[in-house]
Scaffold this motif. Sequence first.
Motif, PDB file in Angstrom:
ATOM      1  N   PHE A 114       0.833  -1.202   0.000  1.00 48.02           N
ATOM      2  CA  PHE A 114       0.000   0.000   0.000  1.00 48.02           C
ATOM      3  C   PHE A 114       0.868   1.252   0.000  1.00 48.02           C
ATOM      4  CE2 PHE A 114      -1.851   3.390   2.616  1.00 48.02           C
ATOM      5  CZ  PHE A 114      -2.944   3.736   1.815  1.00 48.02           C
ATOM      6  N   VAL A 115       1.879   1.303   0.865  1.00 48.20           N
ATOM      7  CA  VAL A 115       2.758   2.477   0.973  1.00 48.20           C
ATOM      8  C   VAL A 115       3.528   2.686  -0.328  1.00 48.20           C
ATOM      9  CG1 VAL A 115       4.735   3.473   2.176  1.00 48.20           C
ATOM     10  CG2 VAL A 115       2.965   2.274   3.473  1.00 48.20           C
ATOM     11  N   MET A 116       4.054   1.600  -0.891  1.00 49.33           N
ATOM     12  CA  MET A 116       4.820   1.703  -2.132  1.00 49.33           C
ATOM     13  C   MET A 116       3.956   2.176  -3.293  1.00 49.33           C
ATOM     14  SD  MET A 116       7.044  -1.799  -1.889  1.00 49.33           S
ATOM     15  CE  MET A 116       8.066  -2.144  -0.463  1.00 49.33           C
ATOM     16  N   SER A 117       2.746   1.632  -3.388  1.00 51.80           N
ATOM     17  CA  SER A 117       1.844   2.009  -4.473  1.00 51.80           C
ATOM     18  C   SER A 117       1.462   3.478  -4.371  1.00 51.80           C
ATOM     19  CB  SER A 117       0.580   1.134  -4.421  1.00 51.80           C
ATOM     20  OG  SER A 117      -0.331   1.513  -5.429  1.00 51.80           O
ATOM     21  N   ARG A 118       1.148   3.927  -3.172  1.00 53.10           N
ATOM     22  CA  ARG A 118       0.777   5.331  -2.970  1.00 53.10           C
ATOM     23  C   ARG A 118       1.952   6.255  -3.287  1.00 53.10           C
ATOM     24  NH1 ARG A 118       0.358   7.449   2.932  1.00 53.10           N
ATOM     25  NH2 ARG A 118       2.592   7.308   2.510  1.00 53.10           N
ATOM     26  N   ALA A 119       3.161   5.878  -2.857  1.00 56.43           N
ATOM     27  CA  ALA A 119       4.341   6.703  -3.091  1.00 56.43           C
ATOM     28  C   ALA A 119       4.619   6.863  -4.576  1.00 56.43           C
ATOM     29  CB  ALA A 119       5.561   6.093  -2.394  1.00 56.43           C
ATOM     30  N   HIS A 120       4.480   5.758  -5.332  1.00 52.40           N
ATOM     31  CA  HIS A 120       4.725   5.831  -6.765  1.00 52.40           C
ATOM     32  C   HIS A 120       3.674   6.691  -7.455  1.00 52.40           C
ATOM     33  CE1 HIS A 120       6.033   4.741 -10.743  1.00 52.40           C
ATOM     34  NE2 HIS A 120       4.837   4.268 -11.049  1.00 52.40           N
ATOM     35  N   GLU A 121       2.425   6.555  -7.047  1.00 51.99           N
ATOM     36  CA  GLU A 121       1.350   7.340  -7.655  1.00 51.99           C
ATOM     37  C   GLU A 121       1.560   8.829  -7.390  1.00 51.99           C
ATOM     38  OE1 GLU A 121      -3.538   7.742  -7.501  1.00 51.99           O
ATOM     39  OE2 GLU A 121      -2.511   6.119  -6.432  1.00 51.99           O
ATOM     40  N   GLU A 122       1.939   9.176  -6.165  1.00 49.12           N
ATOM     41  CA  GLU A 122       2.181  10.580  -5.832  1.00 49.12           C
ATOM     42  C   GLU A 122       3.354  11.144  -6.631  1.00 49.12           C
ATOM     43  OE1 GLU A 122       2.744  10.536  -1.641  1.00 49.12           O
ATOM     44  OE2 GLU A 122       0.593  10.568  -1.184  1.00 49.12           O
ATOM     45  N   SER A 123       4.386  10.329  -6.817  1.00 46.84           N
ATOM     46  CA  SER A 123       5.547  10.783  -7.582  1.00 46.84           C
ATOM     47  C   SER A 123       5.194  10.969  -9.053  1.00 46.84           C
ATOM     48  CB  SER A 123       6.699   9.791  -7.441  1.00 46.84           C
ATOM     49  OG  SER A 123       7.200   9.797  -6.117  1.00 46.84           O
ATOM     50  N   LEU A 124       4.340  10.082  -9.583  1.00 49.26           N
ATOM     51  CA  LEU A 124       3.898  10.221 -10.968  1.00 49.26           C
ATOM     52  C   LEU A 124       3.150  11.533 -11.168  1.00 49.26           C
ATOM     53  CD1 LEU A 124       2.588   6.729 -12.152  1.00 49.26           C
ATOM     54  CD2 LEU A 124       4.478   8.046 -13.109  1.00 49.26           C
ATOM     55  N   ILE A 125       2.248  11.835 -10.224  1.00 51.96           N
ATOM     56  CA  ILE A 125       1.477  13.079 -10.321  1.00 51.96           C
ATOM     57  C   ILE A 125       2.396  14.289 -10.239  1.00 51.96           C
ATOM     58  CG2 ILE A 125      -0.247  14.500  -9.133  1.00 51.96           C
ATOM     59  CD1 ILE A 125      -1.611  11.879  -8.271  1.00 51.96           C
ATOM     60  N   LYS A 126       3.342  14.250  -9.302  1.00 49.60           N
ATOM     61  CA  LYS A 126       4.279  15.356  -9.152  1.00 49.60           C
ATOM     62  C   LYS A 126       5.131  15.532 -10.404  1.00 49.60           C
ATOM     63  CE  LYS A 126       8.110  17.003  -6.319  1.00 49.60           C
ATOM     64  NZ  LYS A 126       9.010  16.705  -5.152  1.00 49.60           N
ATOM     65  N   SER A 127       5.601  14.412 -10.963  1.00 48.54           N
ATOM     66  CA  SER A 127       6.424  14.471 -12.168  1.00 48.54           C
ATOM     67  C   SER A 127       5.649  15.086 -13.325  1.00 48.54           C
ATOM     68  CB  SER A 127       6.895  13.065 -12.534  1.00 48.54           C
ATOM     69  OG  SER A 127       7.644  13.069 -13.724  1.00 48.54           O
ATOM     70  N   LYS A 128       4.364  14.702 -13.455  1.00 44.58           N
ATOM     71  CA  LYS A 128       3.531  15.244 -14.526  1.00 44.58           C
ATOM     72  C   LYS A 128       3.307  16.743 -14.345  1.00 44.58           C
ATOM     73  CE  LYS A 128      -0.875  14.573 -16.926  1.00 44.58           C
ATOM     74  NZ  LYS A 128      -1.158  16.012 -16.966  1.00 44.58           N
ATOM     75  N   ARG A 129       3.057  17.149 -13.100  1.00 49.58           N
ATOM     76  CA  ARG A 129       2.818  18.568 -12.839  1.00 49.58           C
ATOM     77  C   ARG A 129       4.066  19.395 -13.132  1.00 49.58           C
ATOM     78  NH1 ARG A 129      -0.503  17.932  -7.110  1.00 49.58           N
ATOM     79  NH2 ARG A 129      -2.541  17.419  -8.047  1.00 49.58           N
ATOM     80  N   VAL A 130       5.211  18.890 -12.723  1.00 53.79           N
ATOM     81  CA  VAL A 130       6.464  19.606 -12.985  1.00 53.79           C
ATOM     82  C   VAL A 130       6.717  19.696 -14.478  1.00 53.79           C
ATOM     83  CG1 VAL A 130       8.976  19.492 -12.734  1.00 53.79           C
ATOM     84  CG2 VAL A 130       7.515  19.039 -10.763  1.00 53.79           C
ATOM     85  N   GLY A 131       6.458  18.585 -15.191  1.00 53.86           N
ATOM     86  CA  GLY A 131       6.646  18.575 -16.640  1.00 53.86           C
ATOM     87  C   GLY A 131       5.720  19.549 -17.342  1.00 53.86           C
ATOM     88  N   ASP A 132       4.437  19.573 -16.895  1.00 54.73           N
ATOM     89  CA  ASP A 132       3.470  20.498 -17.491  1.00 54.73           C
ATOM     90  C   ASP A 132       3.872  21.947 -17.237  1.00 54.73           C
ATOM     91  OD1 ASP A 132       2.009  18.373 -18.391  1.00 54.73           O
ATOM     92  OD2 ASP A 132       0.498  18.462 -16.797  1.00 54.73           O
ATOM     93  N   ALA A 133       4.332  22.224 -16.016  1.00 52.74           N
ATOM     94  CA  ALA A 133       4.748  23.586 -15.671  1.00 52.74           C
ATOM     95  C   ALA A 133       5.948  24.009 -16.506  1.00 52.74           C
ATOM     96  CB  ALA A 133       5.075  23.669 -14.180  1.00 52.74           C
ATOM     97  N   TRP A 134       6.882  23.069 -16.728  1.00 49.74           N
ATOM     98  CA  TRP A 134       8.074  23.380 -17.520  1.00 49.74           C
ATOM     99  C   TRP A 134       7.702  23.655 -18.973  1.00 49.74           C
ATOM    100  CZ3 TRP A 134      12.672  25.201 -17.427  1.00 49.74           C
ATOM    101  CH2 TRP A 134      13.570  24.947 -18.463  1.00 49.74           C
ATOM    102  N   ARG A 135       6.822  22.836 -19.526  1.00 50.28           N
ATOM    103  CA  ARG A 135       6.388  23.061 -20.909  1.00 50.28           C
ATOM    104  C   ARG A 135       5.657  24.399 -21.055  1.00 50.28           C
ATOM    105  NH1 ARG A 135       5.929  17.455 -20.675  1.00 50.28           N
ATOM    106  NH2 ARG A 135       3.859  17.560 -19.699  1.00 50.28           N
ATOM    107  N   ASN A 136       4.873  24.750 -20.028  1.00 51.34           N
ATOM    108  CA  ASN A 136       4.171  26.031 -20.067  1.00 51.34           C
ATOM    109  C   ASN A 136       5.157  27.192 -20.033  1.00 51.34           C
ATOM    110  OD1 ASN A 136       1.681  27.609 -19.943  1.00 51.34           O
ATOM    111  ND2 ASN A 136       2.315  28.121 -17.865  1.00 51.34           N
ATOM    112  N   LYS A 137       6.203  27.066 -19.213  1.00 51.35           N
ATOM    113  CA  LYS A 137       7.228  28.115 -19.144  1.00 51.35           C
ATOM    114  C   LYS A 137       7.962  28.243 -20.477  1.00 51.35           C
ATOM    115  CE  LYS A 137       9.824  28.598 -15.521  1.00 51.35           C
ATOM    116  NZ  LYS A 137      10.757  28.314 -14.395  1.00 51.35           N
ATOM    117  N   ARG A 138       8.255  27.098 -21.112  1.00 55.69           N
ATOM    118  CA  ARG A 138       8.920  27.133 -22.422  1.00 55.69           C
ATOM    119  C   ARG A 138       8.046  27.819 -23.466  1.00 55.69           C
ATOM    120  NH1 ARG A 138      13.239  23.494 -24.088  1.00 55.69           N
ATOM    121  NH2 ARG A 138      12.364  23.788 -26.163  1.00 55.69           N
TER     122      ARG A 138
END
Length: 263
Positions: A114-138
């Motif tokens: 449960f902990v591992m699955s939640r951690a990976h899901e949260e990291s995926l969301i964070k990675s996507k948000r950071v990527g979207d923010a970077w593309r928007n800045k570009r």
Amino acid sequence: RRQLEASRDFAKANGLVLDDHSLEDLGVSAFKGLNATEGALGRFLQAVKDGSVERGSYLIVESLDRLSRQEVLKALPLFLSILSAGINVTTFSPTPHVYLHDKTNEMDLMLSLFVMSRAHEESLIKSKRVGDAWRNKRNNASTKKLSKIAPYSLKLSDDRTKFTVIKERAAVVQRIFENGAAGMGAYAIARSLNQEKVPGFRYGTWQTSYVSLILNNRAVLVEYQPDRLQGGKGGKRVPAGDPIPDYFPAVVSQDAFDRAQEA
């Protein structure tokens, strides 16, 4: 500091001796698994294999997501390999828990999954948000610059909307390219500038390496190559995406740049 204090409290409460050796993974990605291959966790695992860390020892981590934020099929084998090597794993979040290497039961495994699955899901969301923010800045780089990073011959406005050319420094850059096109090497150019006591941009004097850096920097042609740090703290910077054209004001012409490269 928070994690170290919790580790000391756990060791004291359980009659354990906390190892004074500090293995830190500052900025090393658990999401990509680099901490287990290139970071301190990898060195710890090797110490377990070598017998430097004895069976029955405790590995204290704030949460299992400090071990890995990879998908469960990769995170679980890592976790189980530590237990199989005779190492107990202690976590403090989401609740304090001790995974014993010789008494791990089904409930322990379910909790870890449960902990591992939640951690990976949260990291995926964070990675996507950071990527979207970077593309928007570009995409908006023409109206607001990505960062303060710029050649020393340029200055960024306070509102970060445009760069202006520092004429005195631009003249030095143009001279460097003219000298390069005329056949002067970086060493000769640096020596000439130092003899004339032309103030260096980065240091008080001119170095051959810095002259070479200027001669090979496409930023003088308005092009900006974003980069990112690979491998965490102490790693190297690598390109992040394609170069952004028309980002900087031109300091030298394409013709002057090409002639310097050919020379």
